[in-house]
Write a protein that holds these residues in place. Structure first.
Motif, PDB file in Angstrom:
ATOM      1  N   ASN A 205      10.267  86.613  60.021  1.00  0.00           N
ATOM      2  CA  ASN A 205      11.022  85.505  60.595  1.00  0.00           C
ATOM      3  C   ASN A 205      10.027  84.574  61.287  1.00  0.00           C
ATOM      4  O   ASN A 205       9.896  84.585  62.510  1.00  0.00           O
ATOM      5  N   GLU A 206       9.301  83.817  60.474  1.00  0.00           N
ATOM      6  CA  GLU A 206       8.236  82.953  60.987  1.00  0.00           C
ATOM      7  C   GLU A 206       8.840  81.791  61.785  1.00  0.00           C
ATOM      8  O   GLU A 206       9.815  81.178  61.351  1.00  0.00           O
ATOM      9  N   ILE A 207       8.246  81.489  62.921  1.00  0.00           N
ATOM     10  CA  ILE A 207       8.747  80.363  63.722  1.00  0.00           C
ATOM     11  C   ILE A 207       8.342  79.040  63.094  1.00  0.00           C
ATOM     12  O   ILE A 207       9.094  78.080  63.077  1.00  0.00           O
ATOM     13  N   PHE A 214       2.768  78.490  51.385  1.00  0.00           N
ATOM     14  CA  PHE A 214       1.734  79.127  52.212  1.00  0.00           C
ATOM     15  C   PHE A 214       2.345  80.091  53.234  1.00  0.00           C
ATOM     16  O   PHE A 214       1.937  81.234  53.353  1.00  0.00           O
ATOM     17  N   ARG A 215       3.327  79.614  53.988  1.00  0.00           N
ATOM     18  CA  ARG A 215       3.939  80.472  55.001  1.00  0.00           C
ATOM     19  C   ARG A 215       5.445  80.468  54.774  1.00  0.00           C
ATOM     20  O   ARG A 215       6.128  79.492  55.040  1.00  0.00           O
ATOM     21  N   GLN A 216       5.950  81.583  54.252  1.00  0.00           N
ATOM     22  CA  GLN A 216       7.364  81.684  53.915  1.00  0.00           C
ATOM     23  C   GLN A 216       8.034  82.787  54.726  1.00  0.00           C
ATOM     24  O   GLN A 216       7.368  83.582  55.384  1.00  0.00           O
ATOM     25  N   GLU A 218      10.029  84.974  53.124  1.00  0.00           N
ATOM     26  CA  GLU A 218      10.019  86.083  52.158  1.00  0.00           C
ATOM     27  C   GLU A 218       8.853  85.837  51.225  1.00  0.00           C
ATOM     28  O   GLU A 218       8.747  84.756  50.654  1.00  0.00           O
ATOM     29  N   PHE A 219       7.971  86.812  51.079  1.00  0.00           N
ATOM     30  CA  PHE A 219       6.784  86.598  50.263  1.00  0.00           C
ATOM     31  C   PHE A 219       6.342  87.933  49.686  1.00  0.00           C
ATOM     32  O   PHE A 219       6.952  88.971  49.956  1.00  0.00           O
ATOM     33  N   GLU A 220       5.304  87.891  48.858  1.00  0.00           N
ATOM     34  CA  GLU A 220       4.832  89.139  48.260  1.00  0.00           C
ATOM     35  C   GLU A 220       3.406  89.449  48.691  1.00  0.00           C
ATOM     36  O   GLU A 220       2.588  88.540  48.839  1.00  0.00           O
ATOM     37  N   MET A 222      -0.023  92.219  48.001  1.00  0.00           N
ATOM     38  CA  MET A 222      -0.689  93.242  47.190  1.00  0.00           C
ATOM     39  C   MET A 222      -1.635  93.925  48.184  1.00  0.00           C
ATOM     40  O   MET A 222      -2.546  93.267  48.696  1.00  0.00           O
ATOM     41  N   GLU A 223      -1.362  95.185  48.481  1.00  0.00           N
ATOM     42  CA  GLU A 223      -2.133  95.837  49.543  1.00  0.00           C
ATOM     43  C   GLU A 223      -2.653  97.193  49.083  1.00  0.00           C
ATOM     44  O   GLU A 223      -2.007  97.874  48.276  1.00  0.00           O
ATOM     45  N   ILE A 224      -3.790  97.558  49.664  1.00  0.00           N
ATOM     46  CA  ILE A 224      -4.339  98.902  49.437  1.00  0.00           C
ATOM     47  C   ILE A 224      -4.624  99.526  50.796  1.00  0.00           C
ATOM     48  O   ILE A 224      -5.204  98.878  51.678  1.00  0.00           O
ATOM     49  N   HIS A 270      -2.814  94.805  66.640  1.00  0.00           N
ATOM     50  CA  HIS A 270      -2.747  95.991  67.503  1.00  0.00           C
ATOM     51  C   HIS A 270      -3.319  97.246  66.842  1.00  0.00           C
ATOM     52  O   HIS A 270      -3.681  98.204  67.495  1.00  0.00           O
ATOM     53  N   TYR A 271      -3.418  97.236  65.488  1.00  0.00           N
ATOM     54  CA  TYR A 271      -3.857  98.444  64.779  1.00  0.00           C
ATOM     55  C   TYR A 271      -5.325  98.406  64.356  1.00  0.00           C
ATOM     56  O   TYR A 271      -5.815  99.359  63.789  1.00  0.00           O
ATOM     57  N   SER A 272      -6.003  97.286  64.604  1.00  0.00           N
ATOM     58  CA  SER A 272      -7.288  97.092  63.927  1.00  0.00           C
ATOM     59  C   SER A 272      -8.489  97.191  64.853  1.00  0.00           C
ATOM     60  O   SER A 272      -8.471  96.690  65.973  1.00  0.00           O
ATOM     61  N   GLU A 290      -6.057  81.314  56.554  1.00  0.00           N
ATOM     62  CA  GLU A 290      -6.171  82.662  55.981  1.00  0.00           C
ATOM     63  C   GLU A 290      -5.571  82.755  54.583  1.00  0.00           C
ATOM     64  O   GLU A 290      -4.445  82.332  54.351  1.00  0.00           O
ATOM     65  N   LEU A 291      -6.373  83.328  53.692  1.00  0.00           N
ATOM     66  CA  LEU A 291      -5.875  83.631  52.345  1.00  0.00           C
ATOM     67  C   LEU A 291      -5.605  85.133  52.241  1.00  0.00           C
ATOM     68  O   LEU A 291      -4.505  85.551  51.883  1.00  0.00           O
ATOM     69  N   TYR A 292      -6.620  85.940  52.567  1.00  0.00           N
ATOM     70  CA  TYR A 292      -6.506  87.399  52.522  1.00  0.00           C
ATOM     71  C   TYR A 292      -7.075  87.988  53.818  1.00  0.00           C
ATOM     72  O   TYR A 292      -7.764  87.295  54.562  1.00  0.00           O
ATOM     73  N   GLY A 293      -6.840  89.277  54.007  1.00  0.00           N
ATOM     74  CA  GLY A 293      -7.412  89.954  55.170  1.00  0.00           C
ATOM     75  C   GLY A 293      -7.992  91.304  54.783  1.00  0.00           C
ATOM     76  O   GLY A 293      -7.593  91.915  53.781  1.00  0.00           O
ATOM     77  N   PRO A 331      -7.555  96.378  52.498  1.00  0.00           N
ATOM     78  CA  PRO A 331      -7.644  95.025  51.935  1.00  0.00           C
ATOM     79  C   PRO A 331      -6.241  94.526  51.602  1.00  0.00           C
ATOM     80  O   PRO A 331      -5.479  95.246  50.953  1.00  0.00           O
ATOM     81  N   THR A 332      -5.886  93.346  52.059  1.00  0.00           N
ATOM     82  CA  THR A 332      -4.536  92.829  51.818  1.00  0.00           C
ATOM     83  C   THR A 332      -4.601  91.428  51.224  1.00  0.00           C
ATOM     84  O   THR A 332      -5.391  90.589  51.668  1.00  0.00           O
ATOM     85  N   PHE A 333      -3.780  91.230  50.201  1.00  0.00           N
ATOM     86  CA  PHE A 333      -3.811  89.974  49.428  1.00  0.00           C
ATOM     87  C   PHE A 333      -2.397  89.407  49.362  1.00  0.00           C
ATOM     88  O   PHE A 333      -1.468  90.107  48.973  1.00  0.00           O
ATOM     89  N   GLY A 334      -2.207  88.149  49.717  1.00  0.00           N
ATOM     90  CA  GLY A 334      -0.902  87.509  49.554  1.00  0.00           C
ATOM     91  C   GLY A 334      -0.763  86.977  48.130  1.00  0.00           C
ATOM     92  O   GLY A 334      -1.649  86.277  47.644  1.00  0.00           O
TER      93      GLY A 334
HETATM   94  N1  GAP Z   1      -0.709  94.868  56.149  1.00  0.00           N
HETATM   95  C1  GAP Z   1      -1.477  93.877  56.789  1.00  0.00           C
HETATM   96  C2  GAP Z   1      -0.839  92.567  56.812  1.00  0.00           C
HETATM   97  O1  GAP Z   1       0.327  92.432  56.500  1.00  0.00           O
HETATM   98  P1  GAP Z   1      -1.281  90.043  57.321  1.00  0.00           P
HETATM   99  O2  GAP Z   1      -2.565  89.294  57.508  1.00  0.00           O
HETATM  100  O3  GAP Z   1      -0.226  89.852  58.341  1.00  0.00           O
HETATM  101  O4  GAP Z   1      -1.681  91.562  57.186  1.00  0.00           O
HETATM  102  C3  GAP Z   1      -1.403  89.938  54.734  1.00  0.00           C
HETATM  103  O5  GAP Z   1      -0.677  89.667  55.903  1.00  0.00           O
HETATM  104  C4  GAP Z   1      -1.388  88.762  53.775  1.00  0.00           C
HETATM  105  O6  GAP Z   1      -0.028  88.416  53.467  1.00  0.00           O
HETATM  106  C5  GAP Z   1      -1.972  87.474  54.348  1.00  0.00           C
HETATM  107  O7  GAP Z   1      -3.379  87.459  54.212  1.00  0.00           O
HETATM  108  C6  GAP Z   1      -1.301  86.417  53.507  1.00  0.00           C
HETATM  109  O8  GAP Z   1      -1.952  86.269  52.261  1.00  0.00           O
HETATM  110  C7  GAP Z   1       0.071  87.015  53.250  1.00  0.00           C
HETATM  111  N2  GAP Z   1       1.090  86.468  54.194  1.00  0.00           N
HETATM  112  C8  GAP Z   1       1.295  86.820  55.483  1.00  0.00           C
HETATM  113  N3  GAP Z   1       2.321  86.149  56.021  1.00  0.00           N
HETATM  114  C9  GAP Z   1       2.792  85.328  55.054  1.00  0.00           C
HETATM  115  C10 GAP Z   1       3.865  84.388  54.977  1.00  0.00           C
HETATM  116  N4  GAP Z   1       4.676  84.172  56.011  1.00  0.00           N
HETATM  117  N5  GAP Z   1       4.066  83.721  53.811  1.00  0.00           N
HETATM  118  C11 GAP Z   1       3.261  83.944  52.740  1.00  0.00           C
HETATM  119  N6  GAP Z   1       2.243  84.834  52.744  1.00  0.00           N
HETATM  120  C12 GAP Z   1       2.010  85.520  53.886  1.00  0.00           C
END
Ligand code: GAP
Length: 469
Positions: A205-207, A214-216, A218-220, A222-224, A270-272, A290-293, A331-334
């Motif tokens: 629930n992004e403000i 970019f910031r939604q 509901e999104f997807e 890909m995480e490991i 808080h976890y990192s 931010e693209l990935y983390g 590693p986390t990828f949006g």
């Molecule tokens: N598990 C760790 C985690 O969720 P995060 O940086 O909060 O970390 C990971 O999110 C990735 O998800 C981000 O690098 C970004 O690519 C994508 N992401 C995060 N919030 C998003 C949003 N509101 N809309 C689209 N993509 C988002």
């Protein structure tokens, strides 16, 4: 500098996405639902290509990673244990006059050009009070202090909302990998170090959502979650840093649009214990975002789940005859941000001549063939039965032999058909003309430089396979 040169590209991508069927605004016939987006026919292909390539690269091809496909709804205690109920907050400020809401840290970053992510509400409020910022919407200096706002969407299981169980839509896919870690160890013969990978939806629930996909809400992702011996976290972190760079090269993102930024202490989740962001230089006014983390989550999550669930989550290391809680590198990828960056990076305009020899702008999406929705298009020069027969035969062969999407288009002027394929990123067009009936060859037209060459019909599948990887 690059961001400045590309100012306006985002608007062009939004327009092209709608015009060509990559991404549509959500629920449009009802006036839309802000910050929800639907992938159209070409966007669905682009997104699928990204996800398939990621799964192939990081799950199927690696002997040390296995896959998971977990539920979006999880036991509510998962989110207590993970810290999301208490810590997954964004600091917001309200305007007392117009009732608009803003993220306090973003407001400070945008208006005062100060890094504010991770600052406490008190710290943010102090900065805001001192600067006495006007409301970006109505201009009145009537902003409240900052306060925390939990970003998880809640819903209820059961027919009666008052007595039902309150659950959350997962805000990250990661937690299922921790919660199922014990089952994976017991059933898949994995040994440390190993990873669990997952692709799936997440909800927040992004403000201040926005900037297209970019910031939604509901999104997807890909995480490991990569489980290692406690002492191996730093090495695994470096290995994943280079694996992530390799992924960006694989999908064709320009290296000069990417930078890696280390999180400062107060910015860490808080976890990192260590986090780096892969940032992309978006066109102005966005800039670097931010693209990935990549995070070292230590044993935080397993320890929390062990404590809250009461299950023993330690790992027995047979080789060393010792028991411990593994550490985890993530590693986390949006997915959506990947698609956005691919579109932005690929977008190009070229001054050229149209089919009548008049000055014209050619819009071309220089997508890497690996991710392009169509790998090629088969185009009979004219809509004539004799050309259609040969063209259809080539199309069917490519369709069957390639296992990738190929387009077939026989209507309209050939120049306009080339332009349409340029605009949707199709790397190659095969044109069947009257000579093809004699020499059993086609003209191959290259999207990027518009060069043309003749190629034997029989060689087309192998020629294409070689180029799309
Ligand atoms: N598990 C760790 C985690 O969720 P995060 O940086 O909060 O970390 C990971 O999110 C990735 O998800 C981000 O690098 C970004 O690519 C994508 N992401 C995060 N919030 C998003 C949003 N509101 N809309 C689209 N993509 C988002």
């Amino acid at each position: 500098m690059i961001a400045k040169q590309r100012a306006g590209t985002m608007d062009k991508i939004v327009a092209l996405s709608k015009r060509r069927g990559f991404v549509y605004p959500g629920s449009e016939i009802y006036g839309g639902l802000a910050n929800t987006w639907d992938y159209g026919p070409l966007g669905a292909e682009l997104k699928r290509n990204v996800k398939n390539l990621w799964w192939r690269t990081f799950v199927q091809k690696r002997r040390d990673v296995v896959g998971l496909d977990a539920s979006i709804l999880m036991h509510p205690r998962v989110w207590e244990a993970s810290g999301h109920v208490v810590n997954f907050n964004d600091p917001l400020v309200d305007c007392r006059t117009c009732k608009s809401r803003f993220r306090a840290d973003h407001l400070i970053e945008e208006r005062l050009h100060r890094q504010a992510e991770g600052a406490s509400p008190d710290e943010l409020s102090a900065i805001l009070r001192e600067a006495n910022l006007p409301c970006p919407n109505c201009g009145n200096r009537t902003l409240t202090d900052a306060r925390q706002f939990n970003m998880m969407f809640a819903t209820t299981i059961g027919p009666i909302s008052e007595t039902g169980t309150r659950v959350y839509l997962r805000p990250e896919t990661a937690q299922a990998m921790f919660v199922q870690y014990k089952n994976v160890v017991a059933t898949s013969r994995v040994k440390l170090p190993f990873g669990i990978g997952q692709i799936g939806k997440a909800f927040r629930n992004e403000i201040t959502p926005g900037n297209f996909i970019f910031r939604q809400l509901e999104f997807e992702q890909m995480e490991i979650e990569y489980f290692v011996k406690p002492e191996d976290g730093a090495t695994a972190f470096d290995d994943w840093l280079s694996a992530m760079r390799g992924w960006l090269r694989l999908i064709g993102v320009r290296e000069d649009h990417i930078r890696v930024r280390e999180h400062a202490g107060e910015e860490l989740s808080h976890y990192s214990s260590r986090t780096v962001d892969f940032e992309y230089e978006f066109p102005e006014p966005m800039g670097w975002k931010e693209l990935y983390g990549l995070a070292n989550r230590t044993d935080f999550d397993l320890r929390q789940h062990q404590e809250v669930s009461g299950e023993d989550l330690t790992y027995f290391d047979q080789a060393e005859n010792r028991r411990y809680l593994p550490h985890v590198v993530e590693p986390t990828f949006g997915v959506d941000r990947t698609c956005l960056v691919l579109l932005l990076d690929a977008y190009d305009e070229e001054e050229t001549l149209d089919v009548n020899g008049k000055p014209d702008t050619r819009v071309v999406l220089r997508l890497h063939p690996r991710v392009a929705p169509y790998k090629a298009a088969v185009l009979p020069l004219m809509k004539k039965p004799e050309l259609a027969e040969t063209a259809r035969r080539l199309f069917s062969r490519l369709d069957e032999e390639l296992g990738a999407l190929v387009d077939y288009d026989e209507t309209g002027n050939i120049g306009k058909r080339y332009r349409r394929q340029d605009e949707i990123g199709t790397p190659f067009c095969f044109t069947v003309d009257f000579d093809s009936l004699q020499d059993h060859a086609v003209t191959v037209r290259d999207r990027d430089d518009m060069s043309q060459q003749r190629l034997a019909l029989a060689d087309v599948p192998d020629w294409l396979r070689e180029r799309i990887g």
